[in-house]
Each structure stands twice: as structure tokens, then as C-alpha cells.
Design an enzyme around this catalytic site. Structure first.
Site, PDB file in Angstrom:
ATOM      1  N   HIS A  14       0.852  -1.184   0.000  1.00 14.81           N
ATOM      2  CA  HIS A  14       0.000   0.000   0.000  1.00 14.81           C
ATOM      3  C   HIS A  14       0.891   1.239   0.000  1.00 14.81           C
ATOM      4  O   HIS A  14       2.105   1.124  -0.165  1.00 14.81           O
ATOM      5  CB  HIS A  14      -0.939  -0.022   1.212  1.00 14.81           C
ATOM      6  CG  HIS A  14      -0.180  -0.133   2.510  1.00 14.81           C
ATOM      7  ND1 HIS A  14       0.329   0.962   3.168  1.00 14.81           N
ATOM      8  CD2 HIS A  14       0.195  -1.211   3.232  1.00 14.81           C
ATOM      9  CE1 HIS A  14       0.973   0.562   4.260  1.00 14.81           C
ATOM     10  NE2 HIS A  14       0.901  -0.768   4.304  1.00 14.81           N
ATOM     11  N   GLY A  15       0.338   2.405   0.185  1.00 12.71           N
ATOM     12  CA  GLY A  15       1.088   3.659   0.104  1.00 12.71           C
ATOM     13  C   GLY A  15       2.306   3.747   0.996  1.00 12.71           C
ATOM     14  O   GLY A  15       3.404   4.051   0.537  1.00 12.71           O
TER      15      GLY A  15
END
Length: 84
Positions: A14-15
Site C-alpha cells: 500500500h502507500g
């Protein structure tokens, strides 16, 4: 050089995880890419890595090519094992 890795982290890439990978990869001069489901992500781009949508239990391939590929290979294998 290349190696495969099965993502064990519940959140996948994810980010925040992508940002950590980018920070790690920017330490090397080699070109580093991550391949997932036939799509190639530039390991120096958070957006590129997140767009791969790699989730827990997915297999990714890390491709490394360049002057310091051996050092990058060793470091990234340990990094992925300890963090993903």
C-alpha cells in the site's frame, strides 16, 4: 538478477509500504522493478508500486540490473523478508 517473494503482510504493498520500498531502492544505482501479474512497477515510484495492487499471499518478482545489483539483491531479499 531477480528473486520472487510471497507477500505475507496483511496490507500488501500500500502507500506507506511503497514509500519504504522506494526509500530502500533509492540507495542503489541499479534499475529495480517489481513485477506482479504481468505488470511492471518502477521501484523508485510510489504510484507505480501501489498501482500493482499486490496483496497478501501474492507473489511478486523483484528485478535488479546494474552496477551494484549484487548488493541490492542481498539487501532487498533481507528487507522484504523482514518487512513484507
Amino acid at each position: 538478477m531477480k528473486f520472487s517473494y510471497k507477500i505475507t503482510a496483511e496490507t500488501g504493498i500500500h502507500g506507506r509500504a511503497a514509500a519504504h520500498i522506494v526509500n530502500m531502492c533509492q540507495q542503489f544505482n541499479s534499475d529495480i522493478s517489481i513485477v506482479h501479474n504481468g505488470r511492471i512497477g518502477n521501484a523508485n515510484s510510489i504510484v507505480s508500486l501501489v498501482s500493482l495492487e499486490a496483496k497478501q499471499d501474492d507473489i511478486i518478482n523483484i528485478l535488479i540490473d546494474g552496477e551494484d545489483e549484487c548488493m541490492a539483491y542481498d539487501s532487498l531479499k533481507v528487507y522484504f523478508k523482514n518487512n513484507f
